[in-house]
Structure formats: structure tokens, C-alpha cells
Design a protein around this motif. Structure first.
Motif, PDB file in Angstrom:
ATOM      1  N   GLN A  99      19.255  39.970 -13.882  1.00 20.62           N
ATOM      2  CA  GLN A  99      19.598  41.014 -12.911  1.00 20.62           C
ATOM      3  C   GLN A  99      19.046  42.361 -13.355  1.00 20.62           C
ATOM      4  O   GLN A  99      19.082  42.709 -14.532  1.00 20.62           O
ATOM      5  N   LEU A 100      18.555  43.110 -12.384  1.00 26.73           N
ATOM      6  CA  LEU A 100      18.176  44.502 -12.581  1.00 26.73           C
ATOM      7  C   LEU A 100      19.142  45.361 -11.779  1.00 26.73           C
ATOM      8  O   LEU A 100      19.393  45.081 -10.607  1.00 26.73           O
ATOM      9  N   THR A 101      19.693  46.387 -12.409  1.00 25.98           N
ATOM     10  CA  THR A 101      20.610  47.305 -11.741  1.00 25.98           C
ATOM     11  C   THR A 101      20.103  48.733 -11.896  1.00 25.98           C
ATOM     12  O   THR A 101      19.817  49.181 -13.008  1.00 25.98           O
TER      13      THR A 101
ATOM     14  N   LEU B 122      18.827  46.209 -17.453  1.00 31.20           N
ATOM     15  CA  LEU B 122      18.239  44.882 -17.349  1.00 31.20           C
ATOM     16  C   LEU B 122      19.181  43.897 -18.019  1.00 31.20           C
ATOM     17  O   LEU B 122      19.499  44.040 -19.214  1.00 31.20           O
ATOM     18  N   TYR B 123      19.636  42.899 -17.252  1.00 32.43           N
ATOM     19  CA  TYR B 123      20.675  42.000 -17.732  1.00 32.43           C
ATOM     20  C   TYR B 123      20.230  40.541 -17.727  1.00 32.43           C
ATOM     21  O   TYR B 123      19.425  40.116 -16.886  1.00 32.43           O
TER      22      TYR B 123
ATOM     23  N   GLU C 227      18.586  37.571  -4.677  1.00 33.31           N
ATOM     24  CA  GLU C 227      19.294  38.485  -3.773  1.00 33.31           C
ATOM     25  C   GLU C 227      19.050  39.932  -4.175  1.00 33.31           C
ATOM     26  O   GLU C 227      18.778  40.239  -5.332  1.00 33.31           O
ATOM     27  N   MET C 228      19.138  40.807  -3.182  1.00 39.55           N
ATOM     28  CA  MET C 228      19.008  42.237  -3.415  1.00 39.55           C
ATOM     29  C   MET C 228      20.097  42.959  -2.634  1.00 39.55           C
ATOM     30  O   MET C 228      20.220  42.782  -1.428  1.00 39.55           O
TER      31      MET C 228
ATOM     32  N   LEU D  74      21.316  49.711  -6.725  1.00 40.58           N
ATOM     33  CA  LEU D  74      20.527  48.576  -6.272  1.00 40.58           C
ATOM     34  C   LEU D  74      20.649  47.483  -7.313  1.00 40.58           C
ATOM     35  O   LEU D  74      20.382  47.713  -8.496  1.00 40.58           O
ATOM     36  N   ASP D  75      21.103  46.305  -6.885  1.00 39.95           N
ATOM     37  CA  ASP D  75      21.152  45.112  -7.739  1.00 39.95           C
ATOM     38  C   ASP D  75      20.138  44.102  -7.223  1.00 39.95           C
ATOM     39  O   ASP D  75      20.153  43.759  -6.028  1.00 39.95           O
ATOM     40  N   TRP D  76      19.277  43.640  -8.110  1.00 42.53           N
ATOM     41  CA  TRP D  76      18.375  42.537  -7.765  1.00 42.53           C
ATOM     42  C   TRP D  76      18.622  41.409  -8.751  1.00 42.53           C
ATOM     43  O   TRP D  76      18.606  41.622  -9.969  1.00 42.53           O
TER      44      TRP D  76
END
Length: 241
Positions: A155-157, A142-143, A189-190, A177-179
Motif C-alpha cells: 500500500q501507498l498512502t 510505503l507499506y 484499489e485506490m 490517497l490510498d493505493w
């Protein structure tokens, strides 16, 4: 910019920890690989392009690192470079206390430096290394992202690797997966990109895997651009050494 300062401080801190810990650090594993991709349905720019990727990943008692560099060559002759460097620092190792609970093996300070043509983004936050049955690895980060050319966002990776054996043939399904959240300058974006590949190397007498397969990119609002939706399958050759 405060967030840029915080992200830079964390990244420098993680790199310093890596450098100063060489005397006592235990390397648990490392991996190098080269990948070739060829696809014809990319969004944003020429739809046809080739991608050459160098990757290095390593695991240590103090955490882990992941680095890759892409060399993109479009069909019209345009070339572009892009890289990411993602060190993570184990809070269990840093604190001297075991932080595992349930499926969580460790909690880590996470950071990523994204660098491309005309931009450098810095991401910082918290990561979780999970123990999921059957998976070689399963990580969630979690960024908070400090972006050069767009508003800052979150961003979640998620990254994973699932080895599968069918009739003594070795396969691997892995990817990320990047959201990213929306802001005034970009849409949410995803990017869900995964690879399904078969280890041909074992039939060629190679000790390290040589994979043949397909990478598929399912990317909504690519680069935060409204309705730039990518659905791209690329032929893949990947050699680990």
C-alpha cells in the motif's frame, strides 16, 4: 505468519518507544477533532449513511501519531465501527543523525493498525515527511500490509493539508490517497478522499476552527471488490478543540 509477526513487532516497538520516551519527549503539537458526515452515494452496503469521526494527531521530536475512529450509521439502522492508529518513529531522532535531503524533512518507520468488524490489518514500512511550499503537511508512506481476510498486499498512502486564504476567509483542502496492489483475493484499489472546508468558527468567536464543507470520496474497487466504484460527496461539519 511471518509478516503478521513482523508487523506486530514493529507496532509494539513503536508504541513502546512512545511510552518509554515520555520522560524526554518533546510534544511539538497536537490536535483533537470531531466530524459529522452525511452522504447518499456510498458503495458496499446501504448507500445512505451518516459518519461520526473522532480524530487525534500529534507531533513529537521522536515522530508522530494519527488516530481516528468512525461510527457509521446506515439509513437502514445498521451501525459499524472502524478505527486506525498510525504511529511513526523518526529515524533522524533514533539515529541522532539528520536524514533530511531535498524536499524530504525526515525518514520514519511507519505502521498502521486497521480494525473493523471482524478484522485487524497490520501495515508496516517506511514514511517520508516532505516540505512542500504552501502545504501545512505532506506525507508519503510505503507499506507492506498483513491482512486478516484477504491476501497480503502493498500500500501507498499520501496525506496532505493545504490552507488557503481568499478575501480574509480561511479554507483548508486536505485528505488522503490510498493505493493497494492486487492479489488473488482482491483487485487493486485506490481511495482518494479529500475535504474542502471553510472555517466558520472565526466568525463565531471561536479560537479553534469550526469547518463547514464537503468531503468527496473517489474510490475504485472499494475493499478490493471488482467494479465497486464509489463517487460520494458528503456534507461535512468538523470542529477542532
Amino acid at each position: 505468519m511471518k509478516t503478521r509477526h513482523a508487523a506486530t513487532t514493529l507496532l509494539i516497538g513503536l508504541c513502546s518507544a512512545m511510552i518509554t520516551s515520555t520522560a524526554w519527549a518533546e510534544m511539538k503539537w497536537q490536535d483533537f477533532s470531531l466530524t459529522y458526515l452525511n452522504g447518499s452515494h456510498y458503495e458496499v452496503g446501504d448507500k445512505d449513511r451518516q459518519v461520526f469521526t473522532f480524530e487525534h494527531a500529534s507531533g513529537h521530536n521522536w515522530g508522530d501519531t494519527f488516530f481516528f475512529m468512525d461510527r457509521l450509521k446506515w439509513d437502514d439502522g445498521t451501525t459499524e465501527n472502524y478505527m486506525e492508529f498510525s504511529p511513526r518513529l523518526s529515524l533522524s531522532n533514533l539515529s541522532g543523525s539528520e536524514l533530511s535531503f531535498g524536499p524530504v524533512k525526515d525518514v520514519l518507520l511507519a505502521s498502521t493498525w486497521e480494525s473493523g468488524e471482524g478484522f485487524d490489518n497490520l501495515l508496516y514500512g517506511v514514511g517520508f515527511s516532505l516540505d512542500v511550499p504552501g502545504f501545512k503537511y505532506f506525507n508519503i508512506n510505503l507499506y507492506k500490509a498483513d491482512n486478516d481476510n484477504n491476501d497480503d498486499d502493498e500500500q501507498l498512502t499520501w496525506t496532505w493539508g493545504l490552507p488557503v486564504t481568499i478575501a480574509q476567509e480561511e479554507f483548508l483542502w486536505d485528505g488522503f490517497l490510498d493505493w493497494s496492489s492486487a492479489s488473488d483475493t482482491n483487485k487493486a484499489e485506490m481511495n482518494w478522499t479529500s475535504q474542502i472546508k471553510w472555517n466558520a468558527g472565526k466568525h463565531l468567536g471561536l479560537e479553534s476552527p469550526l469547518y463547514l464543507g464537503i468531503e468527496y470520496s473517489f474510490w475504485n474497487n472499494k475493499f478490493g471488490i471488482d467494479n465497486a466504484n464509489e463517487r460520494n460527496a458528503s456534507l461535512l461539519v468538523k470542529w477542532h478543540f
